[in-house]
Write a protein that holds these residues in place. Structure first.
Motif, short mmCIF file in Angstrom:
data_model
loop_
_atom_site.label_atom_id
_atom_site.label_comp_id
_atom_site.label_asym_id
_atom_site.label_seq_id
_atom_site.Cartn_x
_atom_site.Cartn_y
_atom_site.Cartn_z
N SER A 92 0.81 -1.22 0.00
CA SER A 92 0.00 0.00 0.00
C SER A 92 0.84 1.27 0.00
N SER A 93 2.11 1.19 0.40
CA SER A 93 2.92 2.41 0.47
C SER A 93 3.15 2.95 -0.94
N GLY A 94 2.95 4.23 -1.06
CA GLY A 94 3.12 4.89 -2.35
C GLY A 94 1.90 4.86 -3.25
N ARG A 95 0.88 4.12 -2.86
CA ARG A 95 -0.35 4.08 -3.67
C ARG A 95 -1.25 5.25 -3.28
N VAL A 96 -1.98 5.73 -4.27
CA VAL A 96 -2.93 6.82 -4.04
C VAL A 96 -4.34 6.25 -4.16
N PHE A 97 -5.13 6.46 -3.12
CA PHE A 97 -6.51 6.00 -3.09
C PHE A 97 -7.40 7.23 -3.13
N ARG A 98 -8.36 7.23 -4.04
CA ARG A 98 -9.26 8.38 -4.19
C ARG A 98 -10.71 7.95 -4.07
N VAL A 99 -11.55 8.91 -3.74
CA VAL A 99 -12.99 8.66 -3.69
C VAL A 99 -13.42 8.12 -5.05
N GLY A 100 -14.18 7.04 -5.03
CA GLY A 100 -14.62 6.40 -6.27
C GLY A 100 -13.82 5.17 -6.63
N ASP A 101 -12.62 5.04 -6.05
CA ASP A 101 -11.82 3.85 -6.29
C ASP A 101 -12.44 2.66 -5.57
N LYS A 102 -11.93 1.49 -5.86
CA LYS A 102 -12.41 0.28 -5.21
C LYS A 102 -11.21 -0.56 -4.79
N ILE A 103 -11.30 -1.13 -3.58
CA ILE A 103 -10.27 -2.02 -3.09
C ILE A 103 -10.81 -3.44 -3.16
N TRP A 104 -10.04 -4.32 -3.77
CA TRP A 104 -10.44 -5.73 -3.89
C TRP A 104 -9.56 -6.56 -2.97
N PHE A 105 -10.16 -7.24 -2.02
CA PHE A 105 -9.47 -8.16 -1.14
C PHE A 105 -9.65 -9.57 -1.71
N THR A 106 -8.57 -10.19 -2.11
CA THR A 106 -8.63 -11.54 -2.68
C THR A 106 -8.40 -12.54 -1.56
N TYR A 107 -9.46 -13.23 -1.17
CA TYR A 107 -9.35 -14.22 -0.09
C TYR A 107 -10.46 -15.24 -0.22
N SER A 108 -10.30 -16.34 0.48
CA SER A 108 -11.32 -17.37 0.50
C SER A 108 -12.35 -17.00 1.56
N ALA A 109 -13.57 -16.78 1.14
CA ALA A 109 -14.62 -16.35 2.07
C ALA A 109 -14.93 -17.42 3.11
N THR A 110 -14.58 -18.66 2.84
CA THR A 110 -14.83 -19.71 3.83
C THR A 110 -13.77 -19.71 4.93
N GLN A 111 -12.61 -19.12 4.67
CA GLN A 111 -11.53 -19.14 5.65
C GLN A 111 -11.23 -17.78 6.26
N GLU A 112 -11.73 -16.71 5.67
CA GLU A 112 -11.32 -15.37 6.08
C GLU A 112 -12.47 -14.40 5.89
N SER A 113 -12.41 -13.31 6.60
CA SER A 113 -13.29 -12.16 6.37
C SER A 113 -12.51 -10.92 6.77
N ILE A 114 -13.00 -9.79 6.35
CA ILE A 114 -12.33 -8.52 6.60
C ILE A 114 -13.20 -7.68 7.53
N ALA A 115 -12.57 -7.12 8.56
CA ALA A 115 -13.27 -6.22 9.48
C ALA A 115 -12.84 -4.80 9.16
N GLU A 116 -13.82 -3.90 9.00
CA GLU A 116 -13.48 -2.49 8.88
C GLU A 116 -13.63 -1.88 10.26
N LEU A 117 -12.54 -1.28 10.72
CA LEU A 117 -12.48 -0.78 12.09
C LEU A 117 -12.72 0.72 12.14
N GLN A 118 -13.07 1.20 13.34
CA GLN A 118 -13.45 2.60 13.52
C GLN A 118 -12.28 3.53 13.78
N SER A 119 -11.23 3.04 14.44
CA SER A 119 -10.18 3.97 14.88
C SER A 119 -8.79 3.38 14.69
#
Length: 178
Positions: A50-77
């Protein structure tokens, strides 16, 4: 009506539609695949990816993982992110699909498995505003500037609206004549 004429009308209609949107529907959306070919995995170095990457409103992040083994938590702080406290996430992503970056600010993502999070499987991104369209700069001498007086902004907007309406009517007439 001939086939060539219908094709011409179709092109005119597409141009008219795109002009009526004023180019707003054509965005520079970027799809970021986290850790590229390695995916969302404890062995991938998500931080350096992620270092050096620019993320802008409207972009999309794709997490490539097996949904049966993993999930992603979006945290508040940042505190939850640093301590891998996933007990009170904003949202859990369990389907393996992309996450739309729909607003400015910092977003924190972590593995829902605390041990993976503590081993570095977490990502924070700073979402910047959409990049403004580049404006062309024109240098005008002061003599020419004194002679030329441009239309008021309200007149410009009005002319654009009339032009769009004329294009739309022309496209409609093409379709009606087929």
């Amino acid at each position: 009506m001939s086939r060539a004429m219908r094709g011409s009308c179709m092109v005119i209609a597409l141009v008219a539609i795109s002009m009526s949107f004023g180019g707003r529907w054509v965005g520079a959306q970027v799809h970021h695949v986290v850790a590229s070919d390695r995916g969302w995995d404890p062995s991938s170095d998500v931080g350096s990816w992620s270092s050096g990457r620019v993320f802008r409103v409207g972009d999309k992040i794709w997490f490539t993982y097996s949904a049966t083994q993993e999930s992603i938590a979006e945290l508040q702080s940042i505190e939850e992110f640093k301590s891998c406290n996933i007990s009170n996430p904003i949202r859990m992503y369990t389907d393996g699909l992309g996450v739309a970056l729909d607003g400015e600010g910092t977003r924190y993502f972590a593995s829902s498995r605390p041990e993976s999070c503590r081993n570095g499987l977490k990502l924070h991104v700073e979402v910047l505003p959409t990049q403004p369209k580049p404006e062309t700069q024109t240098t005008v001498s002061s003599d020419l500037l004194a002679l030329a007086v441009g239309p008021t902004p309200s007149a410009s907007v009005h002319l654009k609206g009339v032009s769009t309406l004329l294009w739309f009517v022309l496209a409609l007439l093409c379709f009606m004549s087929t």
